[in-house]
Design a protein around this motif. Structure first.
Motif, PDB file in Angstrom:
ATOM      1  N   GLN A   1     -18.118 -12.166  -3.527  1.00 18.02           N
ATOM      2  CA  GLN A   1     -17.504 -13.179  -2.661  1.00 18.02           C
ATOM      3  C   GLN A   1     -16.210 -13.718  -3.275  1.00 18.02           C
ATOM      4  OE1 GLN A   1     -18.951 -13.152   0.494  1.00 18.02           O
ATOM      5  NE2 GLN A   1     -19.362 -15.329   0.441  1.00 18.02           N
ATOM      6  N   ASP A   2     -16.141 -13.694  -4.594  1.00 15.51           N
ATOM      7  CA  ASP A   2     -15.010 -14.336  -5.275  1.00 15.51           C
ATOM      8  C   ASP A   2     -14.027 -13.343  -5.898  1.00 15.51           C
ATOM      9  OD1 ASP A   2     -16.393 -16.728  -4.783  1.00 15.51           O
ATOM     10  OD2 ASP A   2     -17.599 -16.399  -6.589  1.00 15.51           O
ATOM     11  N   LEU A   3     -14.319 -12.074  -5.756  1.00 17.18           N
ATOM     12  CA  LEU A   3     -13.505 -11.079  -6.447  1.00 17.18           C
ATOM     13  C   LEU A   3     -13.217  -9.924  -5.497  1.00 17.18           C
ATOM     14  CD1 LEU A   3     -12.436 -10.355  -9.356  1.00 17.18           C
ATOM     15  CD2 LEU A   3     -14.556  -9.081  -9.661  1.00 17.18           C
ATOM     16  N   ASP A   4     -11.949  -9.576  -5.377  1.00 23.03           N
ATOM     17  CA  ASP A   4     -11.615  -8.434  -4.510  1.00 23.03           C
ATOM     18  C   ASP A   4     -10.491  -7.629  -5.135  1.00 23.03           C
ATOM     19  OD1 ASP A   4      -9.980 -10.879  -3.403  1.00 23.03           O
ATOM     20  OD2 ASP A   4      -8.914  -9.094  -2.738  1.00 23.03           O
ATOM     21  N   ALA A   5     -10.412  -6.371  -4.728  1.00 26.23           N
ATOM     22  CA  ALA A   5      -9.396  -5.477  -5.287  1.00 26.23           C
ATOM     23  C   ALA A   5      -8.768  -4.658  -4.172  1.00 26.23           C
ATOM     24  CB  ALA A   5     -10.030  -4.546  -6.321  1.00 26.23           C
ATOM     25  N   SER A   6      -7.489  -4.401  -4.300  1.00 24.79           N
ATOM     26  CA  SER A   6      -6.776  -3.592  -3.315  1.00 24.79           C
ATOM     27  C   SER A   6      -5.935  -2.541  -4.018  1.00 24.79           C
ATOM     28  CB  SER A   6      -5.852  -4.472  -2.463  1.00 24.79           C
ATOM     29  OG  SER A   6      -6.598  -5.373  -1.708  1.00 24.79           O
ATOM     30  N   LEU A   7      -5.989  -1.357  -3.476  1.00 27.82           N
ATOM     31  CA  LEU A   7      -5.160  -0.253  -3.961  1.00 27.82           C
ATOM     32  C   LEU A   7      -4.206   0.126  -2.844  1.00 27.82           C
ATOM     33  CD1 LEU A   7      -4.690   2.129  -6.048  1.00 27.82           C
ATOM     34  CD2 LEU A   7      -6.339   3.414  -4.692  1.00 27.82           C
ATOM     35  N   TRP A   8      -2.945   0.350  -3.187  1.00 25.12           N
ATOM     36  CA  TRP A   8      -1.953   0.706  -2.170  1.00 25.12           C
ATOM     37  C   TRP A   8      -1.107   1.852  -2.739  1.00 25.12           C
ATOM     38  CZ3 TRP A   8       2.289  -3.197  -0.081  1.00 25.12           C
ATOM     39  CH2 TRP A   8       2.857  -2.667   1.080  1.00 25.12           C
ATOM     40  N   VAL A   9      -1.230   3.014  -2.128  1.00 20.72           N
ATOM     41  CA  VAL A   9      -0.477   4.188  -2.578  1.00 20.72           C
ATOM     42  C   VAL A   9       0.491   4.577  -1.476  1.00 20.72           C
ATOM     43  CG1 VAL A   9      -0.627   6.573  -3.382  1.00 20.72           C
ATOM     44  CG2 VAL A   9      -2.474   4.967  -3.897  1.00 20.72           C
ATOM     45  N   ARG A  10       1.760   4.674  -1.828  1.00 18.23           N
ATOM     46  CA  ARG A  10       2.780   5.027  -0.837  1.00 18.23           C
ATOM     47  C   ARG A  10       3.531   6.279  -1.286  1.00 18.23           C
ATOM     48  NH1 ARG A  10       3.569  -0.298  -1.971  1.00 18.23           N
ATOM     49  NH2 ARG A  10       5.489   0.109  -3.122  1.00 18.23           N
ATOM     50  N   ARG A  11       3.706   7.181  -0.356  1.00 18.10           N
ATOM     51  CA  ARG A  11       4.459   8.397  -0.638  1.00 18.10           C
ATOM     52  C   ARG A  11       5.652   8.446   0.322  1.00 18.10           C
ATOM     53  NH1 ARG A  11       5.580  12.436  -4.277  1.00 18.10           N
ATOM     54  NH2 ARG A  11       6.238  14.311  -3.193  1.00 18.10           N
ATOM     55  N   THR A  12       6.836   8.577  -0.232  1.00 15.21           N
ATOM     56  CA  THR A  12       8.040   8.626   0.592  1.00 15.21           C
ATOM     57  C   THR A  12       8.728   9.953   0.345  1.00 15.21           C
ATOM     58  OG1 THR A  12       8.300   6.257   0.298  1.00 15.21           O
ATOM     59  CG2 THR A  12      10.195   7.437   1.153  1.00 15.21           C
ATOM     60  N   GLY A  13       9.014  10.673   1.405  1.00 15.34           N
ATOM     61  CA  GLY A  13       9.674  11.970   1.269  1.00 15.34           C
ATOM     62  C   GLY A  13      11.114  11.808   0.802  1.00 15.34           C
ATOM     63  N   ARG A  14      11.715  12.912   0.452  1.00 13.64           N
ATOM     64  CA  ARG A  14      13.117  12.892   0.006  1.00 13.64           C
ATOM     65  C   ARG A  14      14.002  12.290   1.090  1.00 13.64           C
ATOM     66  NH1 ARG A  14      17.417  16.341   0.479  1.00 13.64           N
ATOM     67  NH2 ARG A  14      16.202  17.762   1.789  1.00 13.64           N
ATOM     68  N   ILE A  15      14.938  11.454   0.676  1.00 15.25           N
ATOM     69  CA  ILE A  15      15.867  10.884   1.647  1.00 15.25           C
ATOM     70  C   ILE A  15      17.000  11.874   1.851  1.00 15.25           C
ATOM     71  CG2 ILE A  15      17.414   8.963   2.173  1.00 15.25           C
ATOM     72  CD1 ILE A  15      15.637   7.152   0.518  1.00 15.25           C
TER      73      ILE A  15
END
Lengths: 673, 179
Positions: free
Chosen positions: A594-608
């Protein structure tokens, strides 16, 4: 006016949708007498819409609006220095992206005459934000010119939601930091107000050799908001803020007549102040009047205070909405915006003759009708605008949404939008050093001295967009959203290049004459057509009560630029191609206790495309812990997979030195009191 | 003007067509007021952010109790049969002659009902919610607060702890006051 306008059908009574199925934070945005301010029901919107909620804000750990906009499929957010992000929807991304309209509580921060949104100077504390409503694709039928590839409306919290005190402080391993302090109080039985202050500091980016490129960037904001609802029919809001900002840019200059390229650190200073007032009167269950005015004063000094831009804007708008039948609702509005804009200079970058008084009159009509036992919703509307520079412009759209079996929603839209030419495209001249030209492989690059001339006959850039979409929401809360689009741009503004003049001097081997500089003069003109196709998708799965994942991505194909495209680096339409071919992201939000949370965020961006910016993967991790009900401690890791990563300096206006952003671990403490 | 005449033509027809009402305006008759419906929706949603000690047993319903006399009572029909974490929501309208809230997972103390926090017989794990000013300060867990046209709530976390209820951090975030 909320983006909900495309989803009026979702209102209570008309659609018979139950409040019970809404999220609690959405419920709290409803007042007890009127449906007027109902937040959008993304599910029933005949448009590519997206809402960033408070939960998203908390779980990403984002500190700025551009960081939050990375959540939106189809949006491109590229850091180009330590404080400035290039933000665009569906392509055309660079420092002065000009096809995305950004509003804060209905106040435009897109400065039509000054090359779009100056993101570094928008110090919006994320704690102030209730939600961010996003529409991808044209929104000009309601929001007017410059809502070409999208509209973003940042909605701040009602004063009643910020009663009491709150303090937040964050410090990062790279020396970055931010704070937010607020105090809210009740004003009798029917009102509330808050005062707040916020600030942030970003350290310099690293250069190739690890040294600091510039001074740190610092920004601060103070503001207030008062909400007063004296009776069941009326609601008044008065809000305002003042922002002060300073940073520095590292620019590579060939000064006209100078000895050669030099990297210079140039200061940037900015300040702004605005006040907004709104009156909402409810006439009945589903009809009302919304009157809004604002004043906005904006000032910015760049290149060591030698280029100065000022803009003062006054805006007034009135909107009326009402039902004409149980299955038919209408909304119309009128308004006027007036801006006094000037740009002057006294240094290497010479700006002359650029002063504009823009008065923009507009009116719009929007209709929503439900047919075939509510299975089909059709929305049609048009917004007409007039100003002296652009003459009359029509922004029509037609949208349809089919509530198909199994809770599928299928929608289609056709719409037209225009972009108003910026001040420098329409008037005056801009003389720049700062470009290089390579004449042949045997010769070293030489300075290209560029002179850009405004064109008084320049016309707005129109877009006609065709969109299709499908979405489904399962009872578990899991949802899928897909949008396809085809954009047809005509009369895009580009540069009409004069014959370049070579400056030759006897400085070659043995005193041989060689080119030492090239003088290029160019005038803005409507001369390019373009077609753009793309797809955007988001999948949000609530796997359990305590675990939610999101997958999102977009891809686009830019098959053709027809017409006379100036093949130089900073030609506006050449920049149109500077987009990643694809983007993909994965998020996992896990409530450990209830008091502890975790988030993972992975982003992949192609060549501009057309740049040296390679494909990149960025991994962020956030852990939030609440030791007590009023204290939250957040540990945030950004860019964990690389010690440092290059930023997209290529999207800057003048060729900047390549900068690198460090891996960052931050600790944030938040207290309610 | 540089726009497509074909497109505008289509839209003009659509705008005109949309301007013709197909049916007369039909007023919606509702038993519960909008304010009541909103409050019940909030009560239901607040319950979704609370964990009871017996949450692990899906056969146990979550019972919402409200005074039969209260104006808000009919609006509770909306939540009958809904699911909260696999548990079925049930509504019990408490008759006027009865002040017992034994067996209620959540109890709503409406201002115009016959139930009161002091006079009611409660289970030890009941989520108490009320409308009276000072309800949370007097030991209730959730107090609804109206400011102008806005409906919000404050929360007494100590009372929730005492009832052995686990309140989500998200709910605490949304509360305008924490007692």
């Amino acid at each position: 006016m909320a983006i909900a306008a495309y989803a009026l059908s979702a209102s209570e009574g008309w659609s018979e949708e139950s409040f019970v199925d809404m999220d609690l934070d959405a419920l709290m945005q409803l007042d007890i007498t009127s449906v007027a301010r109902r937040p959008m029901s993304a599910e029933d919107t005949a448009a590519a819409s997206f809402v960033i909620t408070q939960d998203d804000i908390r779980r990403t750990g984002a500190a700025t609006v551009p960081e939050l906009l990375r959540l939106v499929p189809g949006f491109e957010v590229a850091d180009i220095d330590n404080s400035y992000s290039a933000v665009a929807a569906r392509g055309f991304n660079w420092r002065s992206s000009n096809k995305l309209l950004i509003l804060i509580d209905g106040r435009s921060i897109y400065r039509s005459a000054l090359l779009g949104v100056l993101w570094d100077q928008q110090v919006v504390a994320v704690e102030e934000i209730e939600r961010i409503e996003v529409l991808r694709g044209p929104g000009a039928a309601l929001w007017g010119a410059n809502a070409v590839n999208g509209v973003v409306n940042i909605v701040t919290k009602h004063a009643v939601d910020t009663l009491g005190g709150k303090g937040v402080v964050r410090y990062g391993s790279d020396g970055s930091g931010r704070f937010y302090l607020r105090q809210g109080l009740r004003l009798g039985e029917n009102g509330a107000m808050r005062l707040y202050a916020a600030g942030l500091g970003e350290p310099s980016l690293e250069g190739e050799d690890g040294s600091s490129l510039t001074e740190d960037a610092r920004g601060g904001q103070i503001g207030f908001r008062i909400d007063w609802e004296p009776n069941a029919r009326d609601a008044f809001t008065l809000q305002g803020d003042a922002i002060d900002f300073q940073s520095a840019q590292s620019l590579s200059f060939f000064a006209p007549g100078g000895p050669g390229p030099s990297v210079r650190e140039e200061s940037v200073l900015g300040d702004s102040v605005n006040v907004l007032g709104r009156w909402v009167r409810t006439f009945g269950d589903e009809s009302g009047l919304n009157v809004q005015f604002y004043f906005d004063q904006f000032s910015r000094q760049e290149v060591d205070e030698t280029v100065v831009a000022d803009a003062t804007t006054y805006s007034f708008e009135a909107t009326n909405y009402f039902p004409l039948a149980s299955n038919y609702r209408a909304m119309w509005g009128v308004g006027v915006n007036h801006s006094d804009v000037s740009a002057t200079s006294s240094g290497d970058i010479l700006v002359t003759g650029t002063e504009i008084q823009d008065t923009n009159f507009f009116g719009f009509l929007h209709n929503d009708i439900e047919l075939f036992d509510r299975r089909l919703m059709v929305s049609a509307g048009v917004r007409l605008e007039y100003n002296e520079r652009t003459d009359w412009q029509a922004h029509p759209n037609l949208r349809a949404l089919w509530r198909a079996p199994d809770d599928w929603r299928l929608w289609a839209a056709i719409s037209r939008a225009t972009r108003t030419p910026a001040l420098n495209e329409a008037a005056g001249s801009l003389n720049l050093g700062g470009f290089t030209a390579t004449l042949s492989e045997e010769l070293d690059p030489i300075p290209a001295l560029l002179s850009l001339q405004g064109n008084p006959n320049i016309r707005p850039e129109p877009l006609v967009a065709f969109e299709l979409g499908a979405r489904k929401k399962w009872p578990s809360g899991t949802s899928l959203d897909i949008a396809l689009y085809a954009h047809r741009y005509t009369d895009l503004i580009d540069l009409n290049l004069e014959e370049p003049q070579l400056l030759i001097a006897p400085v070659g081997p043995g005193g041989a004459p060689v080119p030492v500089a090239i003088d290029v003069s160019a005038t803005f003109a409507n001369r390019v057509d373009a077609r753009l196709y793309g797809i955007e998708a988001a999948f949000d799965a609530r796997l359990t009560d305590f675990w939610r994942i999101r997958l999102a991505g977009d891809a686009r194909h830019f098959p053709s630029l027809a017409g006379q495209v100036a093949q130089i680096d900073d030609s506006p339409t050449y920049l149109a191609r500077r987009s990643p071919v694809y983007q993909a992201q994965f998020q996992s939000h896990f409530d450990i206790t209830q008091d502890l949370d975790a988030s993972l965020w992975v982003r992949r961006t192609g060549r501009i495309l057309d740049t040296d910016v390679d494909a990149q993967t960025v991994v962020d991790l956030r852990v939030g812990w609440r030791p007590t009900e009023t204290v939250e401690v957040t540990l945030l890791g950004e860019g964990l997979n690389n010690r440092r990563r290059p930023v997209a300096s290529d999207l800057d206006f003048l060729p900047a030195t390549r900068g690198f952003s460090e891996r960052r671990i931050s600790l944030q403490l938040g207290i309610r009191f | 003007m540089p726009y497509s005449h074909t497109l505008l033509g289509v839209l003009a027809v659509a705008v005109l067509a949309a301007g013709v009402p197909l049916r007369g305006a039909a007023a919606q008759s509702a038993h519960a007021t909008r304010e009541d419906k909103l409050r019940v929706a909030m009560i239901y949603n607040i319950a979704r952010f609370v964990r009871w000690p017996n949450d692990g047993d899906p056969s146990q319903p979550i019972v919402f109790c409200v005074s039969e006399r209260a104006r808000i009572a009919p609006a509770f029909r909306e939540i009958e049969g809904k699911n909260i974490r696999m548990r079925r929501a049930r509504v019990r309208l408490v008759p006027e002659e009865d002040a017992s809230l034994i067996g209620c997972s959540a109890a709503h103390f409406a201002r115009d009902g016959h139930l009161s926090l002091e006079g009611a017989r409660l289970d030890s794990h009941t989520l108490t919610m009320g409308e009276a000013p000072g309800f949370a300060r007097m030991g209730g867990i959730v107090e609804f607060v109206r400011v102008g046209k806005q409906q919000r709530f404050s929360i007494n976390v100590a009372a929730a702890r005492e009832a052995d209820l686990k309140v989500s951090a998200r709910l605490i975030d949304l509360a305008i006051r924490i007692e």
